[in-house]
Design a protein around this motif. Sequence first.
Motif, PDB file in Angstrom:
ATOM      1  N   THR A 105       0.842  -1.197   0.000  1.00 46.08           N
ATOM      2  CA  THR A 105       0.000   0.000   0.000  1.00 46.08           C
ATOM      3  C   THR A 105       0.873   1.240   0.000  1.00 46.08           C
ATOM      4  OG1 THR A 105      -1.726  -1.159   1.242  1.00 46.08           O
ATOM      5  CG2 THR A 105      -1.824   1.245   1.208  1.00 46.08           C
ATOM      6  N   ARG A 129      -2.974   6.859 -11.874  1.00 49.36           N
ATOM      7  CA  ARG A 129      -2.505   5.496 -12.120  1.00 49.36           C
ATOM      8  C   ARG A 129      -2.578   5.252 -13.620  1.00 49.36           C
ATOM      9  NH1 ARG A 129      -3.481   0.444  -8.178  1.00 49.36           N
ATOM     10  NH2 ARG A 129      -2.218  -1.115  -9.280  1.00 49.36           N
ATOM     11  N   LEU A 141      -6.333   9.468  -8.722  1.00 48.06           N
ATOM     12  CA  LEU A 141      -6.639   8.941  -7.402  1.00 48.06           C
ATOM     13  C   LEU A 141      -6.963  10.096  -6.456  1.00 48.06           C
ATOM     14  CD1 LEU A 141      -3.679   6.387  -7.167  1.00 48.06           C
ATOM     15  CD2 LEU A 141      -5.970   6.040  -8.143  1.00 48.06           C
ATOM     16  N   THR A 145      -4.082   7.334  -2.701  1.00 51.80           N
ATOM     17  CA  THR A 145      -3.672   6.065  -2.103  1.00 51.80           C
ATOM     18  C   THR A 145      -3.875   4.949  -3.113  1.00 51.80           C
ATOM     19  OG1 THR A 145      -4.327   6.823   0.100  1.00 51.80           O
ATOM     20  CG2 THR A 145      -4.012   4.466  -0.179  1.00 51.80           C
ATOM     21  N   ALA A 146      -2.934   3.990  -3.138  1.00 53.83           N
ATOM     22  CA  ALA A 146      -3.051   2.902  -4.107  1.00 53.83           C
ATOM     23  C   ALA A 146      -2.480   1.618  -3.519  1.00 53.83           C
ATOM     24  CB  ALA A 146      -2.321   3.251  -5.391  1.00 53.83           C
ATOM     25  N   LYS A 147      -2.997   0.489  -4.013  1.00 54.03           N
ATOM     26  CA  LYS A 147      -2.477  -0.820  -3.637  1.00 54.03           C
ATOM     27  C   LYS A 147      -1.904  -1.504  -4.875  1.00 54.03           C
ATOM     28  CE  LYS A 147      -5.061  -2.227   0.478  1.00 54.03           C
ATOM     29  NZ  LYS A 147      -5.919  -3.295   1.061  1.00 54.03           N
ATOM     30  N   PHE A 156       2.581   4.977 -11.849  1.00 51.23           N
ATOM     31  CA  PHE A 156       1.908   6.170 -11.342  1.00 51.23           C
ATOM     32  C   PHE A 156       2.648   7.424 -11.825  1.00 51.23           C
ATOM     33  CE2 PHE A 156       1.435   2.711  -8.314  1.00 51.23           C
ATOM     34  CZ  PHE A 156       0.065   2.652  -8.120  1.00 51.23           C
TER      35      PHE A 156
END
Length: 207
Positions: A105, A129, A141, A145-147, A156
């Motif tokens: 994460t 993204r 986003l 926040t990104a997983k 990104f």
Amino acid sequence: MRDAAPTERFRRKASGGVGAGLKAGALALLFAVCLLLTACPPEGGELVPQARGDGANLGTTQSEGDTLKVTREGVTLRARGHWSVADADTSVILEVGNTKTEAATIDFARSEMLNDVSKSRLSLRSVSRESVGGGEPAVFLPDKTAKVEGGQTAKFVLEFKMDSADGRSGVERDVLGQTVTLRVPVEIPSATAVDFVFGFKYAERRR
């Protein structure tokens, strides 16, 4: 017939004088343009990676040595970028590879980019993204926040800007030759939160 020769000579002399004047004017204009181009700062350029330890290694994406690669706890981040004079806008292209089984994460809102010379902090304006293989539109986003799932890769684009001392935006600033430090925190379930640190130098665009 006797009057024709002096007249012709006069015309040639006049024509030669005009031609010489035009040439001199053109040379003067060219000289002035060269001076103007020399005096004006560049519109922007590239971020040249600066390996500063912490497992950072130089890599190549589009041109030799244009990417900084850091691997920690089974996760690899590759960073490169470019900048412009307006607001010292700085774009960082971040490619993430996760060889772990758990998802990693990244809270980009907690990322920090600091100008090492002025000690000014750049504001993270947006995060998108991108499609790794191309063809798909970028997805912005809102929560930054990104997983990245285990065994997956992601790409990104981080857009930073530097406000003026009084908080105004849109103020041109030439940061050529200055350096910045980018810190990106990544959370991996099987490890504590890990900081990925990158150093860059504002340089002219490579030809």
